[in-house]
Design a protein around this motif. Structure first.
Motif, PDB file in Angstrom:
ATOM      1  N   VAL A  16       0.851  -1.204   0.000  1.00 61.30           N
ATOM      2  CA  VAL A  16       0.000   0.000   0.000  1.00 61.30           C
ATOM      3  C   VAL A  16       0.881   1.247   0.000  1.00 61.30           C
ATOM      4  O   VAL A  16       0.611   2.213  -0.735  1.00 61.30           O
ATOM      5  CB  VAL A  16      -0.970  -0.005   1.204  1.00 61.30           C
ATOM      6  N   ALA A  17       1.951   1.247   0.798  1.00 61.89           N
ATOM      7  CA  ALA A  17       2.852   2.403   0.841  1.00 61.89           C
ATOM      8  C   ALA A  17       3.557   2.600  -0.508  1.00 61.89           C
ATOM      9  O   ALA A  17       3.715   3.737  -0.972  1.00 61.89           O
ATOM     10  CB  ALA A  17       3.868   2.229   1.968  1.00 61.89           C
ATOM     11  N   ILE A  18       3.964   1.517  -1.151  1.00 61.72           N
ATOM     12  CA  ILE A  18       4.603   1.622  -2.470  1.00 61.72           C
ATOM     13  C   ILE A  18       3.613   2.144  -3.500  1.00 61.72           C
ATOM     14  O   ILE A  18       3.941   3.030  -4.307  1.00 61.72           O
ATOM     15  CB  ILE A  18       5.194   0.264  -2.898  1.00 61.72           C
ATOM     16  N   PHE A  19       2.388   1.615  -3.489  1.00 61.51           N
ATOM     17  CA  PHE A  19       1.329   2.084  -4.381  1.00 61.51           C
ATOM     18  C   PHE A  19       1.073   3.573  -4.153  1.00 61.51           C
ATOM     19  O   PHE A  19       0.908   4.341  -5.110  1.00 61.51           O
ATOM     20  CB  PHE A  19       0.067   1.255  -4.139  1.00 61.51           C
ATOM     21  N   ALA A  20       1.079   3.988  -2.886  1.00 61.06           N
ATOM     22  CA  ALA A  20       0.881   5.404  -2.563  1.00 61.06           C
ATOM     23  C   ALA A  20       2.011   6.258  -3.132  1.00 61.06           C
ATOM     24  O   ALA A  20       1.776   7.364  -3.631  1.00 61.06           O
ATOM     25  CB  ALA A  20       0.795   5.585  -1.049  1.00 61.06           C
ATOM     26  N   GLY A  21       3.227   5.736  -3.072  1.00 60.33           N
ATOM     27  CA  GLY A  21       4.358   6.461  -3.654  1.00 60.33           C
ATOM     28  C   GLY A  21       4.183   6.686  -5.141  1.00 60.33           C
ATOM     29  O   GLY A  21       4.477   7.763  -5.664  1.00 60.33           O
ATOM     30  N   PHE A  22       3.673   5.665  -5.845  1.00 57.14           N
ATOM     31  CA  PHE A  22       3.400   5.819  -7.282  1.00 57.14           C
ATOM     32  C   PHE A  22       2.310   6.862  -7.524  1.00 57.14           C
ATOM     33  O   PHE A  22       2.412   7.665  -8.450  1.00 57.14           O
ATOM     34  CB  PHE A  22       2.987   4.492  -7.907  1.00 57.14           C
ATOM     35  N   ILE A  23       1.272   6.846  -6.712  1.00 53.45           N
ATOM     36  CA  ILE A  23       0.195   7.832  -6.849  1.00 53.45           C
ATOM     37  C   ILE A  23       0.747   9.236  -6.638  1.00 53.45           C
ATOM     38  O   ILE A  23       0.478  10.149  -7.427  1.00 53.45           O
ATOM     39  CB  ILE A  23      -0.956   7.552  -5.858  1.00 53.45           C
ATOM     40  N   LEU A  70      -3.410  14.118  -2.579  1.00 54.94           N
ATOM     41  CA  LEU A  70      -3.867  14.011  -1.190  1.00 54.94           C
ATOM     42  C   LEU A  70      -4.295  12.579  -0.856  1.00 54.94           C
ATOM     43  O   LEU A  70      -4.002  12.080   0.239  1.00 54.94           O
ATOM     44  CB  LEU A  70      -5.017  14.982  -0.935  1.00 54.94           C
ATOM     45  N   ILE A  71      -4.980  11.932  -1.787  1.00 55.07           N
ATOM     46  CA  ILE A  71      -5.366  10.533  -1.578  1.00 55.07           C
ATOM     47  C   ILE A  71      -4.109   9.665  -1.459  1.00 55.07           C
ATOM     48  O   ILE A  71      -4.036   8.771  -0.609  1.00 55.07           O
ATOM     49  CB  ILE A  71      -6.283  10.045  -2.721  1.00 55.07           C
ATOM     50  N   GLY A  72      -3.097   9.953  -2.263  1.00 55.12           N
ATOM     51  CA  GLY A  72      -1.841   9.207  -2.192  1.00 55.12           C
ATOM     52  C   GLY A  72      -1.137   9.381  -0.858  1.00 55.12           C
ATOM     53  O   GLY A  72      -0.620   8.416  -0.288  1.00 55.12           O
ATOM     54  N   VAL A  73      -1.121  10.597  -0.334  1.00 54.58           N
ATOM     55  CA  VAL A  73      -0.513  10.846   0.978  1.00 54.58           C
ATOM     56  C   VAL A  73      -1.282  10.088   2.063  1.00 54.58           C
ATOM     57  O   VAL A  73      -0.682   9.469   2.953  1.00 54.58           O
ATOM     58  CB  VAL A  73      -0.448  12.358   1.279  1.00 54.58           C
ATOM     59  N   ALA A  74      -2.606  10.107   1.975  1.00 57.65           N
ATOM     60  CA  ALA A  74      -3.413   9.369   2.945  1.00 57.65           C
ATOM     61  C   ALA A  74      -3.159   7.866   2.831  1.00 57.65           C
ATOM     62  O   ALA A  74      -3.068   7.166   3.856  1.00 57.65           O
ATOM     63  CB  ALA A  74      -4.897   9.680   2.742  1.00 57.65           C
ATOM     64  N   PHE A  75      -3.017   7.351   1.604  1.00 54.75           N
ATOM     65  CA  PHE A  75      -2.672   5.940   1.416  1.00 54.75           C
ATOM     66  C   PHE A  75      -1.307   5.626   2.015  1.00 54.75           C
ATOM     67  O   PHE A  75      -1.109   4.569   2.616  1.00 54.75           O
ATOM     68  CB  PHE A  75      -2.648   5.583  -0.074  1.00 54.75           C
ATOM     69  N   LEU A  76      -0.345   6.539   1.853  1.00 59.87           N
ATOM     70  CA  LEU A  76       0.989   6.335   2.402  1.00 59.87           C
ATOM     71  C   LEU A  76       0.938   6.220   3.920  1.00 59.87           C
ATOM     72  O   LEU A  76       1.512   5.303   4.511  1.00 59.87           O
ATOM     73  CB  LEU A  76       1.923   7.468   1.973  1.00 59.87           C
ATOM     74  N   LEU A  96     -10.633   4.713   1.521  1.00 58.14           N
ATOM     75  CA  LEU A  96      -9.942   5.349   0.396  1.00 58.14           C
ATOM     76  C   LEU A  96      -9.943   4.447  -0.839  1.00 58.14           C
ATOM     77  O   LEU A  96     -10.023   4.941  -1.965  1.00 58.14           O
ATOM     78  CB  LEU A  96      -8.508   5.704   0.785  1.00 58.14           C
ATOM     79  N   SER A  97      -9.867   3.150  -0.634  1.00 54.69           N
ATOM     80  CA  SER A  97      -9.905   2.225  -1.767  1.00 54.69           C
ATOM     81  C   SER A  97     -11.263   2.270  -2.456  1.00 54.69           C
ATOM     82  O   SER A  97     -11.339   2.265  -3.686  1.00 54.69           O
ATOM     83  CB  SER A  97      -9.597   0.802  -1.300  1.00 54.69           C
ATOM     84  N   VAL A  98     -12.327   2.325  -1.670  1.00 60.81           N
ATOM     85  CA  VAL A  98     -13.671   2.454  -2.255  1.00 60.81           C
ATOM     86  C   VAL A  98     -13.766   3.776  -3.020  1.00 60.81           C
ATOM     87  O   VAL A  98     -14.262   3.813  -4.151  1.00 60.81           O
ATOM     88  CB  VAL A  98     -14.764   2.363  -1.167  1.00 60.81           C
ATOM     89  N   LEU A  99     -13.268   4.854  -2.422  1.00 59.39           N
ATOM     90  CA  LEU A  99     -13.280   6.162  -3.082  1.00 59.39           C
ATOM     91  C   LEU A  99     -12.486   6.117  -4.385  1.00 59.39           C
ATOM     92  O   LEU A  99     -12.941   6.626  -5.415  1.00 59.39           O
ATOM     93  CB  LEU A  99     -12.717   7.233  -2.148  1.00 59.39           C
ATOM     94  N   LEU A 100     -11.338   5.485  -4.354  1.00 56.69           N
ATOM     95  CA  LEU A 100     -10.500   5.396  -5.549  1.00 56.69           C
ATOM     96  C   LEU A 100     -11.165   4.557  -6.638  1.00 56.69           C
ATOM     97  O   LEU A 100     -11.075   4.897  -7.817  1.00 56.69           O
ATOM     98  CB  LEU A 100      -9.135   4.814  -5.179  1.00 56.69           C
ATOM     99  N   ILE A 101     -11.844   3.486  -6.248  1.00 53.33           N
ATOM    100  CA  ILE A 101     -12.591   2.693  -7.233  1.00 53.33           C
ATOM    101  C   ILE A 101     -13.663   3.549  -7.890  1.00 53.33           C
ATOM    102  O   ILE A 101     -13.839   3.513  -9.113  1.00 53.33           O
ATOM    103  CB  ILE A 101     -13.196   1.438  -6.568  1.00 53.33           C
TER     104      ILE A 101
END
Length: 156
Positions: A16-23, A70-76, A96-101
């Protein structure tokens, strides 16, 4: 004796943290490039009366990138604290995953509708739907994993 927590929780937190970094990286670079090149200026000056069109999405590209940042920072933050088995991080990442979907499907449907209105581009509508499935499937699996009873009992 305290029950040992599954290693998969730490692994998922790291993913999840790596995915957030990509976002964070991709949307920061997209917004920076968009702003430096001045691409959005001519779109903002045009009248975009059709709110469902692709030009409407492009006219708010920087705002969309900043929202995703902002969503990426929250995911991180969520990914880091999932590794520490915090219940609030589990819930935050699930929401956040539901929101992102929802964001992914909204954008892909808007792109699909816009592409479908152009001659000879009907086949690309399926690409947008496939892309939505491709990106929402891992997020759905993440929600499922984090909320399994066997996994969720380790979060405090």
């Amino acid at each position: 004796m305290e029950e040992q927590k599954p290693k998969s929780i730490k692994t998922i937190g790291l993913l999840v943290a790596i995915f957030a970094g990509f976002i964070i990286f991709s949307n920061a670079m997209g917004a920076l490039t968009w702003a430096v090149m001045g691409i959005g200026e001519e779109l903002n000056n045009q009248n975009t009366e059709n709110a469902g069109s692709i030009s409407w999405l492009f006219s708010y590209y920087i705002e969309l990138c900043l929202t995703m940042l902002l969503i990426g920072v929250a995911f991180l933050v969520g990914g880091i604290f999932i590794r520490k088995c915090k219940l609030w991080a589990n819930q935050m990442v699930s929401i956040l995953s539901v929101l992102l979907i929802l964001v992914i499907w909204g954008l892909m449907i808007a792109i699909s509708v816009s592409i479908g209105q152009q001659d000879g581009m009907e086949i690309f509508r399926y690409g947008a739907i496939f892309s939505a499935l491709f990106w929402s499937l891992p997020l759905g699996l993440l929600i499922w994993f984090l909320n399994k009873r066997k996994i969720k009992k380790h979060f405090v």
